[in-house]
Design a protein around this motif. Structure first.
Motif, mmCIF file in Angstrom:
data_model
loop_
_atom_site.group_PDB
_atom_site.id
_atom_site.type_symbol
_atom_site.label_atom_id
_atom_site.label_comp_id
_atom_site.label_asym_id
_atom_site.label_seq_id
_atom_site.Cartn_x
_atom_site.Cartn_y
_atom_site.Cartn_z
ATOM 1 N N ALA A 271 0.844 -1.190 0.000
ATOM 2 C CA ALA A 271 0.000 0.000 0.000
ATOM 3 C C ALA A 271 0.884 1.246 0.000
ATOM 4 C CB ALA A 271 -0.913 0.006 1.214
ATOM 5 N N ILE A 272 0.326 2.339 -0.467
ATOM 6 C CA ILE A 272 1.072 3.596 -0.587
ATOM 7 C C ILE A 272 0.326 4.703 0.140
ATOM 8 C CG2 ILE A 272 1.834 5.384 -2.221
ATOM 9 C CD1 ILE A 272 3.539 2.955 -2.473
ATOM 10 N N HIS A 273 1.047 5.437 0.977
ATOM 11 C CA HIS A 273 0.551 6.692 1.549
ATOM 12 C C HIS A 273 1.203 7.811 0.767
ATOM 13 C CE1 HIS A 273 -1.150 6.452 5.903
ATOM 14 N NE2 HIS A 273 -1.990 6.016 5.007
ATOM 15 N N LEU A 274 0.394 8.654 0.144
ATOM 16 C CA LEU A 274 0.919 9.800 -0.584
ATOM 17 C C LEU A 274 0.617 11.032 0.249
ATOM 18 C CD1 LEU A 274 0.776 10.546 -4.283
ATOM 19 C CD2 LEU A 274 -0.203 12.221 -2.762
ATOM 20 N N ARG A 275 1.639 11.812 0.536
ATOM 21 C CA ARG A 275 1.484 13.042 1.313
ATOM 22 C C ARG A 275 1.880 14.210 0.417
ATOM 23 N NH1 ARG A 275 1.233 12.378 6.790
ATOM 24 N NH2 ARG A 275 2.258 14.361 7.186
ATOM 25 N N PHE A 276 0.982 15.204 0.328
ATOM 26 C CA PHE A 276 1.230 16.375 -0.503
ATOM 27 C C PHE A 276 1.011 17.608 0.353
ATOM 28 C CE2 PHE A 276 -0.093 19.619 -3.621
ATOM 29 C CZ PHE A 276 1.006 19.577 -4.454
ATOM 30 N N ASP A 277 2.095 18.330 0.615
ATOM 31 C CA ASP A 277 2.042 19.532 1.447
ATOM 32 C C ASP A 277 1.549 20.697 0.596
ATOM 33 O OD1 ASP A 277 2.346 21.378 3.466
ATOM 34 O OD2 ASP A 277 4.507 21.572 3.215
ATOM 35 N N ILE A 278 0.307 21.088 0.795
ATOM 36 C CA ILE A 278 -0.299 22.136 -0.043
ATOM 37 C C ILE A 278 0.371 23.493 0.185
ATOM 38 C CG2 ILE A 278 -2.447 23.361 -0.579
ATOM 39 C CD1 ILE A 278 -3.896 20.703 0.161
ATOM 40 N N PRO A 279 0.506 23.977 1.441
ATOM 41 C CA PRO A 279 1.134 25.297 1.619
ATOM 42 C C PRO A 279 2.590 25.343 1.157
ATOM 43 C CG PRO A 279 -0.029 24.653 3.614
ATOM 44 C CD PRO A 279 -0.006 23.461 2.716
ATOM 45 N N GLY A 280 3.304 24.247 1.273
ATOM 46 C CA GLY A 280 4.708 24.215 0.891
ATOM 47 C C GLY A 280 4.951 23.887 -0.564
ATOM 48 N N SER A 281 3.903 23.691 -1.335
ATOM 49 C CA SER A 281 4.067 23.306 -2.729
ATOM 50 C C SER A 281 4.242 24.538 -3.615
ATOM 51 C CB SER A 281 2.845 22.500 -3.197
ATOM 52 O OG SER A 281 1.721 23.348 -3.256
ATOM 53 N N SER A 282 4.526 24.290 -4.876
ATOM 54 C CA SER A 282 4.696 25.393 -5.821
ATOM 55 C C SER A 282 3.421 25.652 -6.616
ATOM 56 C CB SER A 282 5.858 25.083 -6.767
ATOM 57 O OG SER A 282 5.571 23.908 -7.509
ATOM 58 N N LEU A 283 2.278 25.227 -6.079
ATOM 59 C CA LEU A 283 0.995 25.500 -6.733
ATOM 60 C C LEU A 283 0.716 26.999 -6.737
ATOM 61 C CD1 LEU A 283 -1.302 22.787 -5.076
ATOM 62 C CD2 LEU A 283 -0.554 22.831 -7.440
ATOM 63 N N PRO A 284 -0.051 27.477 -7.692
ATOM 64 C CA PRO A 284 -0.468 28.885 -7.655
ATOM 65 C C PRO A 284 -1.290 29.151 -6.389
ATOM 66 C CG PRO A 284 -0.931 27.915 -9.799
ATOM 67 C CD PRO A 284 -0.483 26.807 -8.913
ATOM 68 N N ILE B 256 -3.490 13.744 2.327
ATOM 69 C CA ILE B 256 -3.020 12.368 2.501
ATOM 70 C C ILE B 256 -3.943 11.436 1.727
ATOM 71 C CG2 ILE B 256 -2.565 10.509 4.139
ATOM 72 C CD1 ILE B 256 -2.063 12.665 6.246
ATOM 73 N N LEU B 257 -3.359 10.692 0.797
ATOM 74 C CA LEU B 257 -4.098 9.698 0.024
ATOM 75 C C LEU B 257 -3.532 8.324 0.339
ATOM 76 C CD1 LEU B 257 -4.205 11.415 -3.471
ATOM 77 C CD2 LEU B 257 -6.012 11.330 -1.777
ATOM 78 N N LYS B 258 -4.416 7.347 0.538
ATOM 79 C CA LYS B 258 -3.973 5.979 0.777
ATOM 80 C C LYS B 258 -4.444 5.120 -0.385
ATOM 81 C CE LYS B 258 -4.004 2.302 4.167
ATOM 82 N NZ LYS B 258 -4.516 1.847 5.458
ATOM 83 N N ALA B 259 -3.494 4.509 -1.074
ATOM 84 C CA ALA B 259 -3.802 3.663 -2.224
ATOM 85 C C ALA B 259 -3.458 2.220 -1.882
ATOM 86 C CB ALA B 259 -3.012 4.126 -3.444
ATOM 87 N N GLN B 260 -4.483 1.362 -1.861
ATOM 88 C CA GLN B 260 -4.252 -0.052 -1.556
ATOM 89 C C GLN B 260 -5.191 -0.961 -2.340
ATOM 90 O OE1 GLN B 260 -4.878 -0.652 2.620
ATOM 91 N NE2 GLN B 260 -7.068 -0.275 2.495
ATOM 92 N N GLN B 261 -5.674 -0.465 -3.465
ATOM 93 C CA GLN B 261 -6.614 -1.241 -4.278
ATOM 94 C C GLN B 261 -5.933 -2.409 -4.995
ATOM 95 O OE1 GLN B 261 -9.922 -0.991 -4.725
ATOM 96 N NE2 GLN B 261 -10.106 0.700 -3.270
ATOM 97 N N HIS B 262 -4.684 -2.220 -5.363
ATOM 98 C CA HIS B 262 -3.993 -3.209 -6.195
ATOM 99 C C HIS B 262 -3.043 -4.058 -5.362
ATOM 100 C CE1 HIS B 262 -5.633 -1.073 -9.629
ATOM 101 N NE2 HIS B 262 -5.226 0.045 -9.063
ATOM 102 N N ARG B 263 -2.600 -5.148 -5.957
ATOM 103 C CA ARG B 263 -1.716 -6.066 -5.231
ATOM 104 C C ARG B 263 -0.258 -5.636 -5.270
ATOM 105 N NH1 ARG B 263 -3.596 -11.599 -4.385
ATOM 106 N NH2 ARG B 263 -1.404 -12.157 -4.491
#
Length: 135
Positions: A33-46, A68-75
């Motif tokens: 499984a994968i935990h994806l963490r994306f820091d919104i304030p620290g990102s380079s988004l507009p 925080i996104l958790k992806a565990q659908q696949h093997r």
């Protein structure tokens, strides 16, 4: 359009964890499984996109502004990684769309006349109903 968000997706942090749920003996020894963490304030988004993301009522965004996104659908870890990236890309694409502001309008003359006529008709029905009991 997805290629536009690839540089923002690259700012995400991936952590491999053990998946939950059924899977037999293998589930306890493989971190697929994968935990994806994306820091919104620290990102380079507009700034406008950051604001829309932080103002959204998405429960996956923490108080600190980390998505925080958790992806565990696949093997496999690779498929879960791709799934997490695609989901992040979809969230960013949705936040890129500026909502349309509603322009205040006034009711037309005809609609005001129709409203008054409907009110008069309804009032007449109620008046006729109440007069029956007085006789």
């Amino acid at each position: 359009m997805a290629f536009l968000f690839d540089r923002f997706v690259a700012e995400a942090q991936l952590i491999s964890i053990r998946a939950q749920g059924a899977g037999g003996q293998n589930v306890n020894k493989v971190s697929s499984a994968i935990h994806l963490r994306f820091d919104i304030p620290g990102s380079s988004l507009p700034d406008a996109m950051k604001e829309r993301l932080l103002q959204s009522a998405d429960g996956r965004i923490t108080r600190e502004g980390v998505l925080i996104l958790k992806a565990q659908q696949h093997r496999t870890r690779e498929l879960n990684r791709q799934d997490a990236y695609e989901r992040l890309r979809a969230i960013l694409e949705a936040a890129a769309i500026e909502p349309l502001l509603r322009k205040a309008t006034r009711p037309t003359y005809a609609s005001r006349v129709r409203r008054r006529e409907d009110k008069a008709q309804r009032s007449g029905i109620k008046r006729a109903r109440s007069n029956l009991g007085d006789e």
